[in-house]
Design a protein around this motif. Structure first.
Motif, mmCIF file in Angstrom:
data_model
loop_
_atom_site.group_PDB
_atom_site.id
_atom_site.type_symbol
_atom_site.label_atom_id
_atom_site.label_comp_id
_atom_site.label_asym_id
_atom_site.label_seq_id
_atom_site.Cartn_x
_atom_site.Cartn_y
_atom_site.Cartn_z
ATOM 1 N N THR A 51 -1.387 12.763 -16.289
ATOM 2 C CA THR A 51 0.046 12.983 -16.146
ATOM 3 C C THR A 51 0.818 11.720 -16.523
ATOM 4 O OG1 THR A 51 -0.082 12.334 -13.816
ATOM 5 C CG2 THR A 51 -0.283 14.683 -14.313
ATOM 6 N N ASP A 52 2.106 11.890 -16.835
ATOM 7 C CA ASP A 52 2.924 10.755 -17.257
ATOM 8 C C ASP A 52 2.983 9.659 -16.203
ATOM 9 O OD1 ASP A 52 3.429 12.011 -19.651
ATOM 10 O OD2 ASP A 52 5.392 12.802 -19.043
ATOM 11 N N ASP A 53 2.928 10.045 -14.918
ATOM 12 C CA ASP A 53 2.979 9.038 -13.860
ATOM 13 C C ASP A 53 1.597 8.527 -13.467
ATOM 14 O OD1 ASP A 53 1.922 11.159 -12.470
ATOM 15 O OD2 ASP A 53 3.547 11.326 -11.009
ATOM 16 N N ARG A 54 0.545 9.005 -14.153
ATOM 17 C CA ARG A 54 -0.837 8.539 -13.997
ATOM 18 C C ARG A 54 -1.437 8.869 -12.640
ATOM 19 N NH1 ARG A 54 2.467 4.993 -16.169
ATOM 20 N NH2 ARG A 54 2.878 4.185 -14.088
ATOM 21 N N GLN A 55 -0.810 9.763 -11.877
ATOM 22 C CA GLN A 55 -1.303 10.105 -10.542
ATOM 23 C C GLN A 55 -2.395 11.168 -10.555
ATOM 24 O OE1 GLN A 55 -0.319 8.350 -7.676
ATOM 25 N NE2 GLN A 55 0.399 7.124 -9.399
ATOM 26 N N ARG A 275 -7.227 2.661 -9.752
ATOM 27 C CA ARG A 275 -6.141 2.399 -8.806
ATOM 28 C C ARG A 275 -5.089 1.507 -9.451
ATOM 29 N NH1 ARG A 275 -2.515 0.408 -7.027
ATOM 30 N NH2 ARG A 275 -1.950 -0.202 -4.897
ATOM 31 N N VAL A 276 -5.516 0.462 -10.173
ATOM 32 C CA VAL A 276 -4.570 -0.446 -10.810
ATOM 33 C C VAL A 276 -3.886 0.236 -11.991
ATOM 34 C CG1 VAL A 276 -4.259 -2.686 -11.908
ATOM 35 C CG2 VAL A 276 -5.943 -2.434 -10.092
ATOM 36 N N LYS A 277 -4.667 0.922 -12.808
ATOM 37 C CA LYS A 277 -4.090 1.595 -13.969
ATOM 38 C C LYS A 277 -3.047 2.636 -13.575
ATOM 39 C CE LYS A 277 -7.330 1.246 -17.835
ATOM 40 N NZ LYS A 277 -6.376 1.276 -18.936
ATOM 41 N N ALA A 278 -3.222 3.241 -12.419
ATOM 42 C CA ALA A 278 -2.263 4.258 -11.983
ATOM 43 C C ALA A 278 -0.919 3.662 -11.592
ATOM 44 C CB ALA A 278 -2.837 5.047 -10.799
ATOM 45 N N GLY A 279 -0.846 2.333 -11.447
ATOM 46 C CA GLY A 279 0.372 1.703 -10.972
ATOM 47 C C GLY A 279 1.479 1.622 -11.990
ATOM 48 N N SER A 280 1.153 1.227 -13.226
ATOM 49 C CA SER A 280 2.174 1.072 -14.264
ATOM 50 C C SER A 280 1.488 0.883 -15.608
ATOM 51 C CB SER A 280 3.085 -0.130 -13.974
ATOM 52 O OG SER A 280 2.340 -1.347 -14.080
ATOM 53 N N ASP A 281 2.251 1.042 -16.678
ATOM 54 C CA ASP A 281 1.711 0.796 -18.012
ATOM 55 C C ASP A 281 1.297 -0.664 -18.168
ATOM 56 O OD1 ASP A 281 2.047 3.415 -18.853
ATOM 57 O OD2 ASP A 281 4.056 3.061 -19.645
ATOM 58 N N ASP A 308 0.290 -9.426 -6.251
ATOM 59 C CA ASP A 308 0.889 -10.683 -6.702
ATOM 60 C C ASP A 308 1.359 -10.563 -8.148
ATOM 61 O OD1 ASP A 308 0.561 -12.004 -4.330
ATOM 62 O OD2 ASP A 308 -1.283 -13.046 -4.913
ATOM 63 N N THR A 309 0.587 -9.838 -8.944
ATOM 64 C CA THR A 309 0.885 -9.730 -10.370
ATOM 65 C C THR A 309 1.931 -8.659 -10.668
ATOM 66 O OG1 THR A 309 -1.375 -10.417 -10.858
ATOM 67 C CG2 THR A 309 -0.128 -9.417 -12.659
ATOM 68 N N PHE A 310 1.790 -7.509 -10.019
ATOM 69 C CA PHE A 310 2.611 -6.363 -10.401
ATOM 70 C C PHE A 310 3.597 -5.912 -9.334
ATOM 71 C CE2 PHE A 310 -1.577 -5.962 -12.509
ATOM 72 C CZ PHE A 310 -1.157 -6.186 -13.807
ATOM 73 N N GLY A 311 3.449 -6.407 -8.099
ATOM 74 C CA GLY A 311 4.325 -5.975 -7.027
ATOM 75 C C GLY A 311 3.701 -4.825 -6.246
ATOM 76 N N PRO A 312 4.342 -4.438 -5.131
ATOM 77 C CA PRO A 312 5.634 -4.960 -4.681
ATOM 78 C C PRO A 312 5.500 -6.260 -3.899
ATOM 79 C CG PRO A 312 4.900 -3.233 -3.213
ATOM 80 C CD PRO A 312 3.874 -3.310 -4.312
ATOM 81 N N ALA A 313 6.566 -7.058 -3.966
ATOM 82 C CA ALA A 313 6.629 -8.320 -3.229
ATOM 83 C C ALA A 313 7.782 -8.243 -2.238
ATOM 84 C CB ALA A 313 6.831 -9.481 -4.199
ATOM 85 N N ALA A 314 7.828 -9.182 -1.332
ATOM 86 C CA ALA A 314 8.933 -9.235 -0.378
ATOM 87 C C ALA A 314 10.253 -9.306 -1.128
ATOM 88 C CB ALA A 314 8.770 -10.441 0.544
ATOM 89 N N GLY A 315 11.185 -8.460 -0.715
ATOM 90 C CA GLY A 315 12.479 -8.383 -1.379
ATOM 91 C C GLY A 315 12.592 -7.223 -2.343
ATOM 92 N N PHE A 407 1.898 1.180 -4.678
ATOM 93 C CA PHE A 407 2.157 0.899 -6.081
ATOM 94 C C PHE A 407 3.402 0.029 -6.231
ATOM 95 C CE2 PHE A 407 -0.303 4.908 -6.364
ATOM 96 C CZ PHE A 407 -1.315 4.449 -7.200
ATOM 97 N N PRO A 408 3.644 -0.536 -7.412
ATOM 98 C CA PRO A 408 4.794 -1.428 -7.576
ATOM 99 C C PRO A 408 6.134 -0.793 -7.236
ATOM 100 C CG PRO A 408 3.286 -1.672 -9.423
ATOM 101 C CD PRO A 408 2.792 -0.510 -8.618
ATOM 102 N N ASP A 409 6.275 0.512 -7.486
ATOM 103 C CA ASP A 409 7.573 1.152 -7.270
ATOM 104 C C ASP A 409 7.586 2.140 -6.112
ATOM 105 O OD1 ASP A 409 5.916 2.992 -8.458
ATOM 106 O OD2 ASP A 409 7.433 3.806 -9.807
#
Length: 464
Positions: A51-55, A275-281, A308-315, A407-409
Motif C-alpha cells: 500500500t502507499d502508506d507501506r502498512q 518496521r523501518v521501511k514502513a515508516g517513510s520513503d 534519532d534519525t527519522f523521528g519522532p523527537a521531542a517537540g 512511526f515518524p508521523d
C-alpha cells in the motif's frame, strides 16, 4: 497459482509463496538474483502490492486465487485481512450524491466511490445515475474512496480489453516492439467481443506466445461476462459484476518482524528491516543503504537509532492512528511528543476540548483538560491519564491493542476493544469484553489474538 508481487515486502512474500508451492511471476531482477527458482513470465492470477502508506498489501485478482493468496500472508496474530464491497474492476450502477471540485461522490450501495470529472464523458450532477467501474480500490484504514471511471475494462495480466474501443494498442515506449506485438496479435487466433479493443501493456512485449494467448483468453472471458451484465437496465446503487476480488491485509509489528525472518533466510537483512521501511520513503532508502554496506549485525531492533534519525523527537507532533478490527482507522487527534526514553517510550500531550465525557470513566470533559499518553514501541497496551486545568487527575484509561509502532508521523496499532480504567476515586474496572467477543464472532479477531488481549487486560487489572 501465479502471483505477481511488488513493494517493500516482496522478498519475504516471494519466499512465503514459493514455500506454499505457488509460482511467482514477472519478478524484478533483484528478486531473480536472490532466488534459485523458476520465476516465469506467465500471466498472473493475483497481484500483491504494498500500500502507499507501506502498512500492508492489497491483493487483487481472480476471486478464488485471492482467497488462496491471503493464507501465506496471515502468519501472525496481529495480521488483519478485509474483503471490501468495491474491489478493483467491479462494475456498478451508481447514483451521484454530491459533486466536489474535481469529481463526484457516488453511492455504490455498500460503499462510496469517487468519479473524477475527466473520467466520464457526460456532465454529472447530484441525483444522476451513472454506470462506472472501480479502477483503484482503497484500503479501509485510509481516508480515501475507491476511484471510479466511466469506461469499462476487462484485465488479465498484460492484456486489457476496453469496451467502446477497437483494434490493437500497445502501451510501450519501444515503438518497434509495439508494432511487432500488434502484428502478432492476429496469430493468437482469439477474437474479443464486438465493440472491445485490445490494449497490451509494456510487459507483453517480452512475453512468449503462450503467455500472450493465455492472457488474451482470460481477458476475453471476463469481457464476455461483463458484456452480459451490462445488458441490464440501469438500477442505481447496485453492483453489476465483479470479475476480480480485492483483499486488504494490514501488518502489525509482530508481522513485520516475522517478515524480516523470511527475508533474512534469503538475503542479509537488518533487524527491523520492514518496521523501518514502513515508516517513510526516506527511512526505506536508508535501510537499502545500510544493508548495501553490510551494517546489520545483531538481532535487536534499535529503536533509538531509528527515531534519532527519522523521528519522532521531542517537540514533534504525531497522529494517534487508532485502528479498528473491522478495518477502519480513527484518528484520535494530534499530540505533541514531550519526551522520548531510550526504552522506546514516547510521552504524548493533548489538550482536550470541552463537551461530552471520557469514555468509560463517566467524567465530564472540560476546557483546559490535558491528556498525557505514554506509548512504548512493541507493547500491547498504553495508558492515558486525564487531568483537569487544576492538575487534578480525572482518571486513567488503559487501551489494550496490537503491539504499538511509533512511526515518524503517527503512532499506530489496532484496538482490541477490551480496556482497563481507573476512576478518580481509585476504582479499577475492566470494560468492553463484550465488544471483543463480538469481534471474534464476526471473524475480525482470531481467538488467539483475543486470548492475548484478555491476558493483557487481566495483568493490567492487577497492576492498577
Amino acid at each position: 497459482m501465479n502471483v505477481r508481487i511488488r513493494g517493500i515486502y516482496t522478498t519475504a512474500l516471494t519466499r512465503r509463496f514459493l514455500d506454499a508451492d505457488h509460482d511467482v511471476v514477472a519478478a524484478s531482477d533483484p528478486i531473480r538474483e536472490r532466488f534459485d527458482a523458476d520465476l516465469g513470465t506467465d500471466p498472473h492470477d493475483v497481484t500483491v502490492e504494498t500500500t502507499d502508506d507501506r502498512q500492508g498489501v492489497g491483493v487483487t485478482g481472480d476471486p478464488d486465487a485471492v482467497k488462496r493468496a491471503v493464507d501465506p500472508l496471515d502468519a501472525t496474530r496481529d495480521t488483519f485481512a478485509w474483503d471490501l464491497p468495491a474491489p478493483r474492476d467491479a462494475v456498478f450502477d451508481a447514483r451521484v450524491t454530491e459533486t466536489l471540485g474535481s469529481g463526484a461522490v457516488c453511492d455504490l450501495g455498500d460503499a462510496e466511490g469517487f468519479l473524477p470529472f475527466g473520467s466520464i464523458d457526460a456532465h454529472v450532477e447530484a441525483g444522476d445515475d451513472v454506470r462506472v467501474q472501480v479502477v483503484e480500490s482503497a484500503a479501509p484504514w485510509v481516508d480515501r474512496r475507491p476511484v471510479l471511471d466511466g469506461d469499462v475494462r476487462a484485465r488479465a495480466g498484460p492484456a486489457t480489453l476496453v469496451r467502446g474501443e477497437s483494434g490493437v494498442t500497445v502501451d510501450t515506449y519501444d515503438d518497434e516492439a509495439g508494432r511487432e506485438l500488434a502484428g502478432m496479435t492476429d496469430l493468437l487466433g482469439i477474437e474479443p467481443p464486438d465493440g472491445w479493443g485490445i490494449v497490451w501493456s509494456d510487459a507483453a512485449t517480452e512475453a512468449d506466445m503462450g503467455a500472450l494467448k493465455t492472457a488474451l483468453e482470460r481477458a476475453t472471458e471476463r469481457a464476455e461476462t461483463l458484456e452480459a451484465a451490462l445488458d441490464a437496465a440501469v438500477s442505481p446503487s447496485r453492483r453489476l459484476a465483479a470479475p476480480a476480488a480485492t483483499t486488504w491485509v494490514w501488518f502489525g509489528r509482530e508481522a513485520r518482524f516475522a517478515l524480516d525472518a523470511d527475508r533474512r533466510a534469503v538475503t542479509p537483512t537488518m533487524p527491523g528491516h520492514h518496521r523501518v521501511k514502513a515508516g517513510s520513503d526516506e527511512a526505506s532508502r536508508a535501510v537499502d543503504f545500510v544493508e548495501a554496506l553490510g551494517s546489520h549485525d545483531g538481532d535487536d531492533f534499535d529503536f533509538s537509532a531509528v527515531t534519532d534519525t527519522f523521528g519522532p523527537a521531542a517537540g514533534d507532533a504525531v497522529r494517534l492512528d487508532h485502528g479498528k478490527p473491522d478495518g477502519r482507522r480513527i484518528v484520535l487527534g494530534r499530540a505533541e511528543v514531550t519526551d522520548r526514553d531510550a526504552d522506546g517510550t514516547l510521552t504524548l500531550r493533548r489538550e482536550m476540548t470541552a463537551g461530552g465525557s471520557y469514555d468509560a470513566l463517566g467524567v465530564s470533559r472540560a476546557a483546559g483538560d490535558v491528556a498525557i499518553t505514554k506509548v512504548r514501541e512493541g507493547r500491547w497496551w498504553y495508558p492515558t491519564v486525564y487531568r483537569g486545568a487544576d492538575g487534578d487527575r480525572k482518571g486513567t484509561y488503559v487501551n489494550v491493542c496490537t503491539p504499538v509502532e511509533c512511526f515518524p508521523d503517527a503512532v499506530r496499532y489496532v484496538d482490541l476493544h477490551v480496556d482497563v480504567v481507573k476512576g478518580p476515586d481509585g476504582e479499577v474496572r475492566r470494560v468492553d469484553d463484550d465488544e471483543l467477543d463480538a469481534a471474534v464472532a464476526a471473524g475480525w479477531v482470531s481467538e488467539a489474538l483475543a486470548e492475548k488481549a484478555r491476558s493483557v487486560a487481566t495483568s493490567l487489572e492487577g497492576a492498577l
